[in-house]
Design a protein around this motif. Structure first.
Motif, PDB file in Angstrom:
ATOM      1  N   VAL A  83       8.354   9.599   0.404  1.00 26.29           N
ATOM      2  CA  VAL A  83       7.960   9.659   1.633  1.00 26.29           C
ATOM      3  C   VAL A  83       7.621   8.601   2.717  1.00 26.29           C
ATOM      4  N   ARG A  84       7.494   7.503   2.517  1.00 22.03           N
ATOM      5  CA  ARG A  84       7.622   6.233   3.259  1.00 22.03           C
ATOM      6  C   ARG A  84       8.857   5.952   4.388  1.00 22.03           C
ATOM      7  N   GLU A  85       9.953   6.980   3.988  1.00 21.51           N
ATOM      8  CA  GLU A  85      10.519   7.439   4.668  1.00 21.51           C
ATOM      9  C   GLU A  85      10.197   8.059   6.574  1.00 21.51           C
ATOM     10  N   LEU A  86       8.846   8.922   6.556  1.00 23.30           N
ATOM     11  CA  LEU A  86       9.037   9.155   6.943  1.00 23.30           C
ATOM     12  C   LEU A  86       8.428   8.809   8.010  1.00 23.30           C
ATOM     13  N   TYR A  87       7.747   7.486   7.984  1.00 24.10           N
ATOM     14  CA  TYR A  87       6.853   7.138   8.919  1.00 24.10           C
ATOM     15  C   TYR A  87       8.436   6.765  10.507  1.00 24.10           C
ATOM     16  N   PRO A  88       8.946   6.500  10.503  1.00 27.72           N
ATOM     17  CA  PRO A  88       9.957   6.148  11.843  1.00 27.72           C
ATOM     18  C   PRO A  88       9.800   7.343  12.708  1.00 27.72           C
ATOM     19  N   TRP A  89       9.525   9.048  11.884  1.00 30.76           N
ATOM     20  CA  TRP A  89       9.515   9.617  12.501  1.00 30.76           C
ATOM     21  C   TRP A  89       7.776  10.796  13.293  1.00 30.76           C
TER      22      TRP A  89
END
Length: 265
Positions: free
Chosen positions: A198-204
């Protein structure tokens, strides 16, 4: 329309809240940055790169992005106070065209967010250069680049003011809206960065867009080190600006459309 905008500014200036907001900007900008510059990021626990490096300067200034809770709260209160104090009844009776009322609110409080951002960035610049000179330190970044980062932070504060207004339009209850806004800014996105996959969503997300806009990677790097995971890749500053602009546009749309589609009480 001019009368509506004037009325919104009168609401802002009718209390001492605006003075407290500007004071907060000065303390967070000048006080926080000045203190950290004098102490030196290399003396923090854990230590950060020194201010004689470009990475150290970016890390220090980027921390100001976490003061976005102030303009976000300004925007949230601007909207929810209309329902809490029942002034929305009088306002919409005076001007039944709600879109004009809401546009005036967005303009006036967007200006308030800009004032906070200018005070934050201006005092931070003065404190940074003054404390660096007091230490006899030559910053690892040209003065023009430092001012550029601070200008982008000031613009981000305007965006967060409008985001707060949009949230206030969606959640009428003042206490609940403030808890959601401040809780999300300080806990929500940080929690997501700790969840694998889920952490890959942070940039968005808005926080990720702000970090990209200011090229602030200290938090994502620290979280990745704690989790023994690859660092989250932020967007470029240009894409971060566009994404934050898109979130602002969504908030403005919500602030205008939502109150027009439901009763006042």
């Amino acid at each position: 329309m001019a009368r509506l905008v004037k009325a919104e500014f009168r609401k802002l200036l009718a209390t001492r809240a605006w003075l407290l907001v500007l004071l907060a900007g000065g303390l967070l900008g000048g006080g926080l940055v000045g203190m950290m510059t004098l102490v030196g990021p290399e003396n923090f626990d854990p230590p950060m790169p020194g201010l004689d490096t470009e990475e150290g300067v970016r890390g220090l200034l980027g921390i100001l992005g976490y003061t976005a809770f102030v303009p976000a709260a300004i925007g949230t209160l601007a909207m929810t106070s209309e329902y809490r104090h029942r002034t929305a009844d009088v306002t919409f009776l005076f001007e039944p065209r709600r879109s004009r009322v809401l546009a005036a609110k967005l303009l006036a409080h967007g200006a308030a967010g800009a004032a906070y951002g200018l005070v934050l960035a201006g005092t931070a610049a003065a404190a940074f250069f003054g404390a660096s000179a007091a230490r006899g330190l030559t910053p690892g970044m040209p003065a023009a680049d430092v001012l550029g980062i601070l200008a982008r932070i000031a613009l981000a504060m305007v965006a967060y003011t409008l985001l707060g207004i949009g949230m206030g339009a969606l959640i009428r209850n003042q206490a609940a809206a403030l808890v959601v806004v401040i809780g999300y800014l300080y806990a929500g996105e940080m929690t997501l960065m700790m969840i694998p996959g889920v952490r890959e969503l942070y940039p968005w997300l808005p926080g990720g867009a702000t970090a990209a806009l200011t090229d602030f990677t200290a938090v994502t790097d620290a979280m990745s080190e704690q989790l023994s995971a690859d660092p989250v890749r932020l967007l470029s500053p240009a894409w971060g600006a566009l994404l934050l602009l898109a979130y602002t546009a969504l908030a403005v749309t919500a602030a205008i459309v939502r109150p027009m589609r439901r009763d006042i009480t």
